[in-house]
Design an enzyme around this catalytic site. Structure first.
Site, PDB file in Angstrom:
ATOM      1  N   LYS A  39       0.860  -1.186   0.000  1.00  0.00           N
ATOM      2  CA  LYS A  39       0.000   0.000   0.000  1.00  0.00           C
ATOM      3  C   LYS A  39       0.886   1.222   0.000  1.00  0.00           C
ATOM      4  CE  LYS A  39      -4.422   1.029   0.094  1.00  0.00           C
ATOM      5  NZ  LYS A  39      -5.557   0.204  -0.352  1.00  0.00           N
ATOM      6  N   ASP A  41      -7.146   4.291  -4.398  1.00  0.00           N
ATOM      7  CA  ASP A  41      -7.808   4.099  -3.105  1.00  0.00           C
ATOM      8  C   ASP A  41      -8.441   5.460  -2.803  1.00  0.00           C
ATOM      9  OD1 ASP A  41      -7.898   1.987  -0.722  1.00  0.00           O
ATOM     10  OD2 ASP A  41      -7.619   3.920   0.219  1.00  0.00           O
TER      11      ASP A  41
END
Ligand code: NDP
Ligand code: 2IT
Length: 448
Positions: free
Chosen positions: A128, A168
């Site tokens: 991430k 995201d």
């Protein structure tokens, strides 16, 4: 030393080594609590120190992101990429641009991503990244300059076989476009180093829809264990971004009535249902005009705006938290259950606080945790990588069929590992099923 005590010591060590990163601690604790009881069956995992290794990212990169705003002022943000685990494939996971981003948020998201990606059955590792940059209120030029500066560091550590970022919170089609443009310029390569690309330059059909659609497919699979479906049910959805929008679209198509949407300022309630034309208006509001959800209540008579409130006090059968972490606290969970909600499918990552999860599990409702229920997004990203590598594109129908199959198999795996006296504990099921596959790969690949 009893196993649970050993796992507790490992957890305490994680807390000590990662001070103040409360979201990361929360995510680790949940996974360790699920897997500790089954570890006796796998002595090879203890010997290879799998738990200790899996909690330590393989590589963490933090970098300065300077850019110039529309007033000619220099601005500085912080960029992150946590390459957590690559035992199953290249690192894969989104980028989040939000002012709340710090190491603990990116680490919790990267950790969750390891198990989520494992559950998809595709060959992708977990990662991430993101920044504390706030895209809200910024011009297109500012967002572009920020994305270019961010990529000027990031490009060194990503690549189609190394690490493949995607979107995201705060990173959608516009941002992926600017990021890809700079990647292409710096590397002189046109390859699948990012997913969520536009359809006419290497993107996959159905990637924007995939997370929301997948969360609804997962809810349908959970409901089918009780001989039911989403049809005719009332649903509360939180957020109003990418995941929320396509959750509503799929719920509408399958005959449910969606009565809420929200953003960080408040919730709108429309008991007539946020259907076709109203949803199209929301998509234009959020994706083109980049406005606030409160405007819905001014535009559509009969709708109500609850300033500063989350959707969870509105009676519903189904809940789809699709905004952010810890948006359902213990009291919210109690209220949902008291009002008759019996199915929660998490589009967001870790939207339920640990105490709220306890409430859902105690009440024995159908509770699908994010790493299972929202895996459709990264699964279609995996299919995008696959299409890019083969220089081809799959049809919408083909991708949708694969998405359904993947969500169905995640559900089956959760049931297999999570069944407890006639009840399915999807938290336990998702954690164990996701973990065992990664752990096996780590054992087979040696101490790296
Ligand atoms: P978007 O940026 O498109 O939308 C985010 C939405 O959540 C907005 O409505 C935003 O409101 C709201 N929100 C964000 N932060 C907060 C906060 N602190 N409190 C309340 N509301 C907040 O993001 P996505 O729809 O892509 O992501 C939503 C969730 O889904 C995230 O948890 C993400 O990690 C998860 N997810 C996303 C996937 C994807 O493919 N995009 C895949 C799997 C999971 P506001 O405008 O006020 O900020
Ligand atoms: O949380 C997630 O799974 C995502 N934001 C999507 C990741 C991806 O690589 O598509």
């Amino acid at each position: 030393m009893p196993l649970s005590e050993r796992v507790e010591l490992i957890f305490q060590d994680v807390v000590k080594r990662n001070p103040g990163e409360v979201e990361f601690h929360q995510a680790v604790k949940e996974v360790l609590e699920s897997v500790a009881p089954v570890l006796v069956k796998y002595p090879e995992f203890a010997e290879a120190k799998i738990i200790e290794r899996i909690c330590e990212p393989e590589r963490q990169t933090i970098f300065r992101v300077p850019w110039v705003d529309d007033n000619g002022q220099v601005q500085i943000n912080r960029g992150f990429r946590i390459q957590f685990n690559s035992a199953l494939g290249p690192y894969k996971g989104g980028l989040r641009f939000h002012p709340s981003v710090y190491l603990g948020i990116i680490k919790f998201l990267g950790f969750e991503q390891i198990f989520k990606n494992s559950l998809t059955g595709l060959p992708i590792g977990g990662a991430k990244g993101g920044s504390d940059f706030d895209p809200k209120g910024k011009s297109n030029g500012e967002v572009m300059r920020f994305c270019q500066s961010f990529m000027t560091e990031l490009y060194r550590i990503i690549g189609e076989h190394t690490d493949v970022p995607a979107g995201d919170i705060g990173v959608g089609g516009r941002e992926i476009g600017y990021l890809f443009g700079q990647y292409r310029k710096l590397t002189r390569r046109f390859d699948g180093a990012l997913t969520g690309k536009s359809l006419n330059w290497g993107g996959s059909n159905l990637r924007p829809e995939a997370t929301g659609y997948g969360a609804v497919y997962f809810a349908n699979d959970m409901l089918s264990t009780r001989g039911e479906s989403v049809q005719g049910k009332t649903a509360a959805v939180s957020g109003s971004g990418n995941v929320a929008q396509y959750t509503v679209e799929k719920l509408n198509t399958l005959g449910a009535r969606v009565v809420t949407l929200s953003d960080s300022n408040g919730t709108i309630v429309d008991m007539d249902g946020i259907s076709g034309e109203k949803l199209a208006w929301v998509m234009e509001l959020k994706n083109v005009r980049r406005g606030r959800i409160s405007e819905y209540a001014n535009h559509f008579k009969g709708a109500q705006y609850l300033a500063g409130k989350r959707p969870w006090s509105v009676p519903c059968d189904l809940a789809f938290p699709s905004a952010t972490q810890n948006e359902i606290e213990e009291d919210d969970a109690r209220q949902l259950v008291q009002n008759g909600c019996y199915c929660v499918s998490e589009g967001a990552n870790m939207p339920s606080h640990a105490d709220a999860v306890e409430v859902f599990l105690d009440a024995k409702i159908l509770y699908g945790p994010g790493k299972a229920a929202n895996a459709g997004g990264v699964a279609v990203s995996g299919l995008e990588m696959n299409q890019n590598a083969g220089c081809m594109r799959r049809s919408r129908e083909d991708v949708d069929a694969q998405l359904r199959t993947i969500m169905h198999s995640i559900h089956e795996n959760c049931v297999k590992y999570g069944r407890e006296n006639g009840f399915v504990n999807y938290v336990k099921g998702a954690n164990i099923a996701g973990f065992v596959k990664v752990a096996d790969a780590m054992v087979q690949q040696g101490y790296v």
